[in-house]
Design a protein around this motif. Structure first.
Motif, PDB file in Angstrom:
ATOM      1  N   ILE A  29      -9.954   8.903  -4.508  1.00 14.44           N
ATOM      2  CA  ILE A  29     -10.742   7.793  -3.973  1.00 14.44           C
ATOM      3  C   ILE A  29      -9.843   6.572  -3.787  1.00 14.44           C
ATOM      4  O   ILE A  29      -9.233   6.073  -4.722  1.00 14.44           O
ATOM      5  N   GLN A  82     -11.109   3.720  -1.504  1.00 16.58           N
ATOM      6  CA  GLN A  82     -12.077   3.258  -0.522  1.00 16.58           C
ATOM      7  C   GLN A  82     -11.720   1.923   0.122  1.00 16.58           C
ATOM      8  O   GLN A  82     -12.268   1.573   1.166  1.00 16.58           O
ATOM      9  N   ARG A 117      -9.222   1.198   1.780  1.00 18.65           N
ATOM     10  CA  ARG A 117      -8.673   1.458   3.111  1.00 18.65           C
ATOM     11  C   ARG A 117      -9.761   1.457   4.178  1.00 18.65           C
ATOM     12  O   ARG A 117      -9.463   1.285   5.364  1.00 18.65           O
ATOM     13  N   TYR A 118     -11.007   1.665   3.759  1.00 15.87           N
ATOM     14  CA  TYR A 118     -12.107   1.782   4.714  1.00 15.87           C
ATOM     15  C   TYR A 118     -12.868   0.475   4.904  1.00 15.87           C
ATOM     16  O   TYR A 118     -13.904   0.454   5.563  1.00 15.87           O
ATOM     17  N   GLN A 166      -9.270  -1.620   8.458  1.00 18.08           N
ATOM     18  CA  GLN A 166      -9.103  -0.682   9.565  1.00 18.08           C
ATOM     19  C   GLN A 166      -8.645  -1.414  10.826  1.00 18.08           C
ATOM     20  O   GLN A 166      -7.802  -0.919  11.581  1.00 18.08           O
ATOM     21  N   GLN A 198     -15.058   6.894   3.652  1.00 13.96           N
ATOM     22  CA  GLN A 198     -14.157   7.893   3.088  1.00 13.96           C
ATOM     23  C   GLN A 198     -14.866   9.220   2.899  1.00 13.96           C
ATOM     24  O   GLN A 198     -14.294  10.284   3.176  1.00 13.96           O
ATOM     25  N   PRO A 234      -8.622  12.827   4.701  1.00 11.41           N
ATOM     26  CA  PRO A 234      -8.241  11.440   4.993  1.00 11.41           C
ATOM     27  C   PRO A 234      -7.320  10.849   3.937  1.00 11.41           C
ATOM     28  O   PRO A 234      -6.516   9.964   4.244  1.00 11.41           O
ATOM     29  N   LEU A 235      -7.440  11.286   2.706  1.00  9.98           N
ATOM     30  CA  LEU A 235      -6.506  10.943   1.636  1.00  9.98           C
ATOM     31  C   LEU A 235      -6.213  12.202   0.841  1.00  9.98           C
ATOM     32  O   LEU A 235      -7.100  13.029   0.634  1.00  9.98           O
TER      33      LEU A 235
END
Length: 359
Positions: free
Chosen positions: A124, A126, A128-129, A134, A300, A315-316
Motif C-alpha cells: 500500500i 496510496q 501516489r494516487y 498524479q 490503488q 500498480p505497485l
C-alpha cells in the motif's frame, strides 16, 4: 462483465480504512467477504458496521477459505512477513500495509516466494494516487516541468504518550522502526515516485519527543537523486502544528503541496507555479486532457483489480517496497555510522538482515 474479487481483511485498525475508502468505493470490483482480528469484540463491532458475516480470530481459518482471492494484511508490522508468506503459499493474492517488512533480506525472501506462487503482492502506497500527485507526475513525465533542481519533504506530526499505549509501536522488533518507517514512509515514497531513485544519502535520527520508546521520533535525511536533484526530508512526531509539506523546484515550475493537519492522500491540495505565461499555458493544456484515476485507496485498489483480472503488472510491486526499504536501510546505517551511504544496499551489508536492536 467485471470479475469481482473476494477479499479477507486481516487486522481491523487501518483495515477499516481499506474497507471504507478502498473496497466500498469499488463495489463492482471487490467484495469484503471475511474479516479477521484477534480481538473478538472489535471483530464483531467492525463486522456489524460493514455487514460482514464471516468473522475469524484465527488466521488459519482465513487461509483455508477457498473462495477468498485476496488477503489484505493490516496487522502490526512485525507480523507482516509470516502472514504474507503463508498467504502466498496458499495461492492467495496479498495487499499489505506499510512498512511491509523489516529488512531487505525479508523482501528478497518474499520476492522468491511470490515467484513460486500463483499469488501476487501489492504494498500500500496510496499517496501516489492523490489527484495532485498524479497531475504532478504527468507534468514531470511529459517534460513540461523541466530539469529538477531541489526538493524538500516535511512530515511534522504530533504523536504523544497516548499514541504509544499500543505497546507494539514502542519497540524495534514490533514496529520495525519509528517516524521514518511508520509515518514519513508514504511521503518519502511519493517524493521518489516523482523524482526517481536515490543515489546516496546522509541521515540523522533521534528519540527526542517521547520518553521510554526504543524507536526514533525525529529524523533528517539529505539525499542525492539519480536525476541529479538534491533533496532533504525531515520528520518528527513533536510538531505542535501538524503538517505535511513537499516542495519540488524545477526549471519551469514549482510543484508544492501543503496539508494541515496530517497529510492525507484524499484531500491534500497541490499547486503548480509556472515560470512564465507560456509554461502556464502548457500546464493548462496538459491537465485539461489528463484524467487521473480515483484518489487514494480507491485508485490503488482499482489498479490492483485491473492488473489481476487482465494479468498485467501490478500498480505497485515488491520492487517498489524494496526501494523504500533500501532508503530506510541506508538511512539507519548512515545515522549509526555518521557517514554518507550509496544506494543500493547490497546483500553483504551489515544491515541487509535488518537494523532492529542495532542502532
Amino acid at each position: 462483465m467485471t470479475r469481482k474479487l473476494k477479499v479477507a481483511v486481516v487486522g481491523l485498525g487501518v483495515g477499516q480504512t481499506h474497507i471504507s475508502r478502498g473496497y466500498l468505493p469499488n463495489p463492482e470490483r471487490f467484495e469484503v467477504a471475511a474479516i479477521c482480528d484477534i480481538d473478538a469484540s472489535h471483530l464483531n463491532a467492525v463486522g456489524d458496521r460493514f455487514g460482514i458475516e464471516r468473522r475469524e480470530t484465527d488466521y488459519l481459518e482465513i487461509l483455508g477459505m477457498d473462495d477468498i482471492d485476496v488477503i489484505d494484511v493490516c496487522t502490526p508490522p512485525g507480523t507482516h512477513k509470516a502472514l504474507m508468506l503463508a498467504a502466498l503459499k496458499a495461492g492467495k493474492h496479498v495487499i499489505c500495509e506499510k512498512p511491509l517488512v523489516g529488512s531487505l533480506a525479508d523482501i528478497d525472501e518474499l520476492l522468491d516466494a511470490e515467484s513460486r506462487s500463483s499469488g501476487h503482492v501489492m504494498p500500500i502506497m496510496q499517496y501516489r494516487y492523490n489527484d495532485g500527485a498524479q497531475k504532478a507526475k504527468h507534468l514531470i513525465t511529459t517534460g513540461i516541468a523541466g530539469k529538477p533542481y531541489v526538493a524538500t519533504c516535511e512530515v511534522h506530526w504530533l504523536r504523544d504518550a497516548h499514541y504509544y499505549e499500543h505497546d507494539w509501536r514502542r519497540h524495534w522488533n514490533d514496529a520495525l522502526g519509528g517516524v521514518l518507517m511508520n509515518h514519513a514512509i508514504h511521503a518519502n515514497d511519493l517524493m521518489f515516485y516523482l523524482l526517481g531513485p536515490v543515489r546516496s544519502l546522509s541521515a540523522r535520527i533521534a528519540t527526542r519527543v517521547n520518553r521510554g520508546i526504543e524507536v526514533e521520533d525525529c529524523a533528517s535525511v539529505t539525499v542525492e537523486l539519480h536525476c541529479g536533484a538534491l533533496a532533504t526530508t525531515s520528520a518528527t512526531l513533536g510538531s505542535v502544528e501538524p503538517l505535511s509539506r513537499m516542495r519540488l523546484c524545477f526549471e519551469n515550475m514549482v510543484i508544492e503541496t501543503d496539508s494541515r493537519p496530517d497529510f492525507t492522500a484524499e484531500d491534500a491540495p497541490w499547486r503548480f507555479i509556472p515560470a512564465n505565461d507560456e509554461i502556464a499555458r502548457r500546464i493548462d493544456e496538459a491537465l485539461a486532457e489528463f484524467a487521473p484515476p480515483p484518489t487514494g485507496f480507491a485508485g490503488q485498489m482499482q489498479g490492483f483489480h485491473n492488473a489481476i483480472c487482465t494479468k498485467t503488472p501490478l500498480p505497485l510491486t515488491l520492487a517498489d517496497a524494496r526501494h523504500s526499504l533500501d532508503f530506510a536501510t541506508a538511512a539507519y546505517w548512515s545515522a549509526k555510522t555518521y557517514s554518507p551511504v550509496p544506494l543500493p544496499v547490497m546483500a553483504d551489508h551489515a544491515f541487509y538482515h535488518g537494523w532492529q536492536n542495532a542502532i
